[in-house]
Scaffold this active site. Structure first.
Site, PDB file in Angstrom:
ATOM      1  N   TYR A 153       0.840  -1.358  -0.187  1.00 51.14           N
ATOM      2  CA  TYR A 153      -0.099  -0.248   0.128  1.00 51.14           C
ATOM      3  C   TYR A 153       0.994   1.337   0.031  1.00 51.14           C
ATOM      4  O   TYR A 153       0.755   2.153  -0.774  1.00 51.14           O
ATOM      5  CB  TYR A 153      -0.984   0.000   1.458  1.00 51.14           C
ATOM      6  CG  TYR A 153      -1.620   1.293   1.426  1.00 51.14           C
ATOM      7  CD1 TYR A 153      -2.859   1.465   0.393  1.00 51.14           C
ATOM      8  CD2 TYR A 153      -1.482   2.223   2.490  1.00 51.14           C
ATOM      9  CE1 TYR A 153      -3.750   2.460   0.622  1.00 51.14           C
ATOM     10  CE2 TYR A 153      -2.301   3.414   2.377  1.00 51.14           C
ATOM     11  CZ  TYR A 153      -3.344   3.556   1.617  1.00 51.14           C
ATOM     12  OH  TYR A 153      -4.056   4.480   1.704  1.00 51.14           O
ATOM     13  N   PRO A 189     -16.164   3.663   5.690  1.00 42.32           N
ATOM     14  CA  PRO A 189     -16.829   2.128   5.636  1.00 42.32           C
ATOM     15  C   PRO A 189     -15.765   1.448   5.492  1.00 42.32           C
ATOM     16  O   PRO A 189     -15.790   0.314   6.194  1.00 42.32           O
ATOM     17  CB  PRO A 189     -17.914   2.256   4.630  1.00 42.32           C
ATOM     18  CG  PRO A 189     -18.389   3.759   4.621  1.00 42.32           C
ATOM     19  CD  PRO A 189     -17.063   4.464   4.679  1.00 42.32           C
ATOM     20  N   ARG A 211      -2.715   5.982  17.580  1.00 45.29           N
ATOM     21  CA  ARG A 211      -1.547   6.623  16.609  1.00 45.29           C
ATOM     22  C   ARG A 211      -1.834   7.943  16.279  1.00 45.29           C
ATOM     23  O   ARG A 211      -1.142   8.594  15.539  1.00 45.29           O
ATOM     24  CB  ARG A 211      -1.310   5.784  15.674  1.00 45.29           C
ATOM     25  CG  ARG A 211      -2.305   5.654  14.430  1.00 45.29           C
ATOM     26  CD  ARG A 211      -2.098   4.632  13.485  1.00 45.29           C
ATOM     27  NE  ARG A 211      -2.829   4.709  12.462  1.00 45.29           N
ATOM     28  CZ  ARG A 211      -2.741   4.033  11.306  1.00 45.29           C
ATOM     29  NH1 ARG A 211      -1.911   2.782  11.209  1.00 45.29           N
ATOM     30  NH2 ARG A 211      -3.675   4.043  10.103  1.00 45.29           N
TER      31      ARG A 211
END
Length: 251
Positions: A153, A189, A211
């Protein structure tokens, strides 16, 4: 006494937007519409996309942004585009050792390849008008900040920053602006689904909140406010920049 409507910051603009059915994409579609734009909202989720039909300024189109032929077909149907917002993406959870070939290929194809194809399809229309704004969705989990369990990612989102700067540099003299948005943790969502998929969802939620030095996650609407600015003429002198909106997470 005439009571005409408020002039919107995006009046007269045509905006093409991907991943508009939920989360940040949906919030942006609505925000763009409320500011006077004609919004062509796309997504693969037709049922959720239909909810946007409540807004008269939003047109919906089912689109898989990993399919070149679908993108090219849509581009042929649209005469003019002032703003292209590439919002589609996927978050893979894991280190490089957890990332199989199929995970790498899918993530890079959706998170970066789709932007390559969308820009290739719609940029010529902007060049014909000598004007256009391109907004790409990146993340602070990229070249900005190392984040655990976000290997592919973060790699893909770093590539988005590179793509953004390249397009900005190549077409600045032709009136094109290209910027990217780099959120931290946004309450969407998609995030809630990923939290629920964890072995201990309550702990996963607390880990996300822990965090955030600001004590909370961003809302999709807060990110949309930034995107309205980047889509508007107010950002006419801004290009090739990554806009961090993370509540101080990357500090």
């Amino acid at each position: 006494m005439e009571s005409g409507r408020r002039m919107g910051r995006l009046d007269g603009k045509v905006i093409v937007l991907s991943a508009a059915a939920q989360g940040i994409g949906r919030a942006c579609a609505i925000a763009f519409c409320k500011e006077g734009a004609t919004v062509i909202a796309t997504d693969i989720n037709e049922e959720k996309l239909k909810e946007l039909q409540l807004y008269s300024g939003i047109q919906i189109k089912v689109l898989d942004v990993t399919r070149k032929e679908q993108i090219e077909k849509l581009a042929k149907e649209i005469e003019r585009v002032d703003v292209l917002f590439n919002c589609a993406g996927f978050v893979h959870h894991g280190t490089i050792l957890d990332c199989e070939d199929k995970d790498w290929e899918f993530t890079m194809n959706l998170n970066v390849g789709s932007m390559y194809m969308m820009i290739r399809a719609f940029l010529p229309k902007m060049l014909a008008e000598k004007s256009g704004h391109i907004i790409n969705m990146s993340s602070v989990a990229s070249s900005i900040k190392g984040v655990v369990n976000r290997c592919v990612y973060s790699t893909s989102k770093a590539a988005v920053i590179g793509l953004t700067k390249s397009v900005a540099a190549d077409f600045i003299e032709q009136g094109i602006k290209c910027n990217c948005v780099c959120p931290g943790t946004v309450d969407t969502p998609s995030l809630r689904d990923r939290i629920q998929a964890q072995p201990n969802p309550e702990q996963a939620l607390q880990d996300f909140l822990g965090r955030q030095r600001s004590g909370r996650m961003a809302t999709a609407e807060e990110v949309a406010h930034l995107c309205v600015y980047l889509a508007s003429d107010e950002s006419a002198y801004v290009t090739g920049r990554e806009f961090v909106i993370d509540g101080g997470w990357s500090l």
